[in-house]
Motif scaffolding. Structure first.
Motif: not given
Length: 752
Positions: A187-194, A220
């Motif tokens: 996951e990227d940063a956005q995926g980590h937040a999700g 986030p």
């Protein structure tokens, strides 16, 4: 039972000891067969407290065994701190945590609401440096741990100095929640937040995001629904975050501050110097960080008395420096926030240390910086956001005592002396000019400010004028004192002159004697006989009613009379005679009062001074009544009513209404002297209504006392009781003698 055994092992042992099958325990407790089986085999997470209580009831455990079972659950549910380097260590608890009962209750309520899945799942705890935000959050986490079976996590975001990267904090939290490195790499940063939002939504966790810098750092890391709770602590209120609850923290209550010091010092030592301990709490501004530093100083220096620390802290210039223990310095906590301010906000913080009162409005900032109110308000809101200024729902701002000392030190260090003096001049000028404009609302011949006046506060109505004079009394009085010290004599006499009529509304405020003493001294310095007569008259007018210094009041009035004669001013001669009448009456010198009243009437008639004439006729009537000539007194007081009710009366508005109420009350006293109690009660009742309407509450209290006396004479006990209680309820606004008499009369009435 051993605390080292897992919850499942302990549960199975208790069930087997009770000779219960899983099915029988499920039926007795209401917990499902599958859940009990998973717990015993260690396949499920640690249960919530209510589940454990249900199991204990199903097992028929005694109180001691139930507490042991609950302790096993708590031991399996440690608070974990996610450090920057990724290590997991338990946070250091504060064993002497004190007070904050209401705040802890708020946090518990938030946890309970989040547990339903429908409440707000984020709560921001904000407040100035050193107010105990982190300590409160950690205390709440410890208390609430059993409500969060999936764990409690503490992340220090280092928001004030060297803030942690949000992406790094995300990774550490996800790892603590059991997410594998392989999954994280996908996951990227956005995926980590999700992913974090998903985990917090499906689990029941408590996350403390401590010391957040701003909204961007924490956004986030926040959940989107679910049953988890995130507590965010920050010096800033983080007002940009939506759908969050907020808890604003400030200094402790005095009793809580004293109790914290007592716990640090020990009950015996604190009890031996109880007054000094209370004083230390006050000098620390009841700020938890300062209290802890002070307590630690005394703990390390056991040879010091608490009084010695009081002596060190009493010096304002040294106080912040004294509040340091080891590497913990109160001043350093303030410095971190100060360094993050814009230049404009830092300058305003420094200048706000010049404000003499305990709180302020945006107009003070505008006066200090020579800017508009809205511009000053924007900068003050930046200080609020930085946690260096507290804002209330009433639109006022407060600078904590220790932050005031910090700002004052920075002012001396960073501002040129000339700029500081210019700012002080702007503030003093604004306060006194505004006091003059507001006071003249009550002065005959003035009223509303001229259309050309451009002020920083609205004074468009008499109500606004009174509200400003009362709310800012501490500040404008301090400005008046400063002007007197600086020899600004003309400004002092002008301000006091504008406030004379307003003083009649709040006669027992407690500071009018000082106001008019300063103005009479300023008039003497100006060596102007007319001004000396005017301000000695003001001074003599309050000496008797406010201080019961009747003989001195007569002496000052006699001085005023001499200056008025020297100035050849008939009106001020009349006021000088008039101001001596009340003290003469109080001293039993009725004939002297009568003679001066007749002379004052003649002087005011000759001068065409209508307000003075009304006052003199009122005093003349009162002395007639004192002399046993109540019928003649009735005639004089009725003359006032007839004059005020005449078409085109030269006295109008608030002044006329006040005089009419006073004359009506005097008529009541005349009827009372004649034993005509029904007529007396009717006039007193009307006077009370009018005094209340015009806001002259000390006269309202006097009228209620008079009415109570008349009603007692009429045998109307219940209405008398009600009137006397209303008089007592006016409290500090009333004359102390009226309150004492009202209480004595109330006590004399038969029990209800």
């Amino acid at each position: 039972m051993s605390g080292e055994k897992s919850f499942g092992v302990v549960l199975r042992g208790l069930r087997q000891r009770g000779r219960l099958t899983i099915e029988e325990l499920a039926e007795a407790s209401g917990v499902s067969v599958r859940a009990i089986g998973d717990m015993e085999r260690g396949r499920s997470r640690v249960p919530q407290r209510r589940t454990v209580v249900a199991l204990a009831e199903g097992l028929g455990l005694a109180d001691a065994e139930r507490e042991t079972l609950l302790a096993t659950v708590r031991a399996a549910r440690p608070i974990r701190a996610v450090a920057v380097a990724g290590t997991v260590v338990p946070p250091r608890s504060v064993g002497d945590f004190t007070g904050r009962g209401a705040e802890l209750a708020r946090l518990r309520e938030a946890a309970e609401r989040a547990g339903t899945g429908v409440g707000v799942s984020v709560l921001v705890v904000s407040g100035p440096p050193g107010c105990g935000k982190t300590t409160l959050a950690l205390k709440a986490a410890a208390d609430l741990a059993e409500e969060f079976p999936d764990g409690c996590f503490v992340v220090d975001l280092h928001g004030v100095e060297g803030p942690v990267d949000t992406g790094e904090a995300l990774l550490k939290l996800l790892k603590a929640l059991g997410v594998s490195d392989r999954r994280l790499a996908q996951e990227d940063a956005q995926g980590h937040a999700g992913l974090l939002r998903a985990l917090l939504r499906e689990r029941r966790c408590l996350v403390v995001l401590d010391n957040a810098r701003d909204e961007g750092q924490v956004r986030p890391l926040l959940p989107a629904g679910g049953r988890s709770l995130v507590l965010v602590t920050s010096r800033r209120p983080l007002s940009g975050l939506e759908d969050v609850d907020r808890l604003a923290l400030s200094e402790m209550a005095q009793d809580e501050a004293v109790e914290l010091l007592r716990r640090i010092l020990g009950a015996e030592r604190a009890g031996a110097e109880a007054e000094a301990v209370a004083r230390v709490a006050e000098l620390c501004g009841r700020l938890p960080l300062a209290l802890r530093v002070a307590g630690n100083w005394l703990t390390v220096r056991s040879g010091w008395t608490v009084d010695h620390l009081v002596w060190r802290l009493a010096d304002e210039e040294r106080r912040l420096g004294a509040l340091a223990a080891g590497d913990v310095r109160v001043e350093a906590a303030f410095e971190l926030s100060y360094r993050q301010l814009t230049g404009q906000a830092a300058r305003l913080l420094r200048l706000l240390s010049l404000v003499p009162g305990p709180d302020m409005t945006a107009a003070y900032g505008a006066a200090l910086t020579a800017t508009g109110v809205f511009e000053a308000e924007d900068v003050m809101e930046e200080l609020v956001e930085a946690g260096l200024l507290q804002a209330s729902f009433t639109g006022r701002y407060q600078l904590h005592d220790l932050l005031r000392l910090f700002a004052r030190a920075r002012l001396s260090r960073e501002e040129e002396p000339g700029e500081r003096e210019a700012a002080e001049d702007r503030l003093r000028t604004w306060l006194l000019e505004t006091a003059v404009v507001a006071g003249r609302w009550y002065e005959p011949g003035y009223g509303a400010p001229p259309s050309s006046w451009q002020g920083l506060v609205p004074l468009e109505t008499v109500e606004q004028a009174r509200a400003w004079l009362e709310s800012e009394a501490f500040a404008w009085l301090a400005a008046l004192r400063s002007a007197a010290r600086r020899g600004e004599h003309t400004r002092v006499v002008e301000t006091a002159d504008a406030l004379d009529w307003f003083a009649s509304l709040s006669l027992y405020w407690g500071h009018w004697l000082e106001v008019f003493r300063l103005s009479s001294e300023a008039a003497a310095a100006l060596d102007d006989p007319y001004l000396q007569a005017v301000h000695l008259n003001y001074y003599s007018q309050v000496l008797g009613p406010c201080e019961h210094r009747y003989r001195e009041g007569i002496e000052r009035a006699d001085e005023a009379l001499e200056y008025a004669r020297r100035a050849q001013d008939a009106s001020q001669q009349g006021w000088a005679l008039l101001n001596a009448i009340f003290p003469h009456r109080q001293l039993g010198e009725v004939q002297k009062g009568f003679d001066k009243a007749r002379a004052a009437v003649d002087l005011f008639e000759a001068a065409g001074e209508y307000e003075g004439w009304i006052d003199a006729i009122g005093a003349y009537g009162a002395t007639l009544r004192d002399l046993g000539r109540a019928e003649e007194a009735l005639t004089q007081h009725q003359r006032i009513i007839t004059f005020l009710n005449a078409p085109n009366c030269p006295v109008s508005g608030w002044t006329a209404d006040t005089y009419r109420a006073a004359a009506t009350d005097a008529l009541g006293s005349d009827y009372a002297a004649l034993g005509r109690w029904r007529e007396a009660a009717d006039h007193y009742r009307n006077a009370v209504v009018e005094f209340d309407r015009v806001g002259v509450h000390h006269r309202e209290a006097e009228g209620l006392r008079h009415l109570g006396e008349a009603l007692i004479e009429l045998g109307e006990t219940e209405e008398a009781r009600s009137c006397l209680r209303k008089a007592l309820a006016l409290g500090d606004a009333a004359d102390g003698d009226d309150l004492k008499t009202a209480q004595k009369l109330l006590d004399s009435l038969p029990a209800e």
